[in-house]
Design a protein around this motif. Structure first.
Motif, short mmCIF file in Angstrom:
data_model
loop_
_atom_site.label_atom_id
_atom_site.label_comp_id
_atom_site.label_asym_id
_atom_site.label_seq_id
_atom_site.Cartn_x
_atom_site.Cartn_y
_atom_site.Cartn_z
N UNK A 142 1.19 -8.74 0.01
CA UNK A 142 2.46 -9.31 0.45
C UNK A 142 3.44 -9.43 -0.71
N UNK A 143 4.71 -9.27 -0.40
CA UNK A 143 5.77 -9.41 -1.40
C UNK A 143 5.71 -10.83 -1.95
N UNK A 144 5.91 -10.97 -3.22
CA UNK A 144 5.81 -12.28 -3.89
C UNK A 144 6.75 -13.30 -3.23
N UNK A 162 -4.80 -15.16 1.54
CA UNK A 162 -4.30 -15.88 0.37
C UNK A 162 -4.70 -15.23 -0.95
N UNK A 163 -5.94 -14.81 -1.05
CA UNK A 163 -6.43 -14.33 -2.34
C UNK A 163 -6.46 -12.80 -2.47
N UNK A 164 -6.75 -12.11 -1.38
CA UNK A 164 -6.75 -10.65 -1.44
C UNK A 164 -5.37 -10.06 -1.18
N UNK A 165 -4.66 -10.65 -0.22
CA UNK A 165 -3.35 -10.12 0.18
C UNK A 165 -2.18 -10.86 -0.47
N UNK A 166 -2.49 -11.96 -1.17
CA UNK A 166 -1.49 -12.73 -1.91
C UNK A 166 -0.38 -13.29 -1.02
N UNK A 167 -0.75 -13.75 0.16
CA UNK A 167 0.18 -14.43 1.06
C UNK A 167 0.11 -15.92 0.76
N UNK A 179 4.24 -5.08 0.22
CA UNK A 179 4.58 -4.09 -0.79
C UNK A 179 3.64 -2.90 -0.54
N UNK A 180 4.20 -1.81 -0.01
CA UNK A 180 3.39 -0.69 0.48
C UNK A 180 2.39 -0.14 -0.54
#
Length: 221
Positions: free
Chosen positions: A57-59, A16-21, A51-52
């Motif tokens: 993760x893509x927004x 959730x916080x590092x990978x923004x999922x 997002x490579x």
């Protein structure tokens, strides 16, 4: 570098916080990690939704979408295998019938490279094939019917052996079979030429190997 043990809460925190999922429901997400494992669910599909350059993760991508994709992929692979297995049984049955019709029921016949379309070019391939067939019918065996056939009759007819053969092995046997046998088999499939059936069998054999490898990968953790 070894991976450190992480609790489910720590795994979700990183996502959730590092990978923004996006994780709408933490209780649901925890249950899915318990059921599927982090590496089967996240490791298996992360490249599709990331997002490579940033490795995030893509927004807008959510944890629930990963779960849905996992189940869709699982059902698709299950459905794919179901119908491939029907074709596999048919090919195995037809091949063993027409091969034994020509050469008889002795195992020495399908272990003999001279009973295939043997050339100098494919000599090594045929040796590898017959060696792999020999290993299938060797004892001790994990298959009771192989053990019974060897111990009782000292012979494993092809129609018995085919139950233990992979589709990859059958596809190789078909590939190197004499033209008359391949032609007889193809006549069991309406509106399919021998050449087309040969291509279909190669495609299916590769597809089976790919699906099984994917299944092992996604469910190994």
């Amino acid at each position: 570098m070894a991976k450190n043990f992480l609790t489910y809460e720590q795994q979700l925190h990183i996502l959730e916080y590092d990978k923004q999922l996006a994780i709408p429901n933490h209780e649901y997400a925890t249950k899915k990690l318990e059921e599927l494992s982090y590496y089967s669910l996240i490791g298996g599909y992360k490249s599709l939704f990331k997002h490579a350059p940033s490795n995030k993760y893509i927004h807008g991508v959510t944890f629930d979408e990963l779960v849905s994709f996992y189940y869709f992929d699982e059902e698709l692979r299950t459905l794919f295998l179901k119908y491939i297995l029907h074709v596999e049984r048919h090919i195995k049955s037809m091949f063993s019938y027409h091969f034994c019709e020509k050469y008889g029921e002795q195992q020495s016949m399908y272990l003999n490279i001279n009973n295939y379309n043997h050339t100098r070019k494919n000599h090594r391939e045929l040796l590898r094939l017959t060696h792999s067939l020999q290993k299938v019918i060797a004892t001790p065996s994990k298959y009771a019917y192989i053990e019974h056939s060897v111990n009782t009759y000292h012979n494993v007819p092809l129609w018995v052996a085919t139950n233990a053969l992979t589709f990859g092995q059958i596809s190789k046997m078909y590939q190197y079979a004499t033209t008359d046998i391949r032609t007889k088999i193809s006549k069991n499939f309406q509106n399919v030429s021998e050449k087309q059936l040969h291509q279909f069998i190669n495609i299916i054999a590769n597809a089976v190997m790919y699906v099984l490898m994917e299944s092992v990968y996604f469910h190994s953790e």
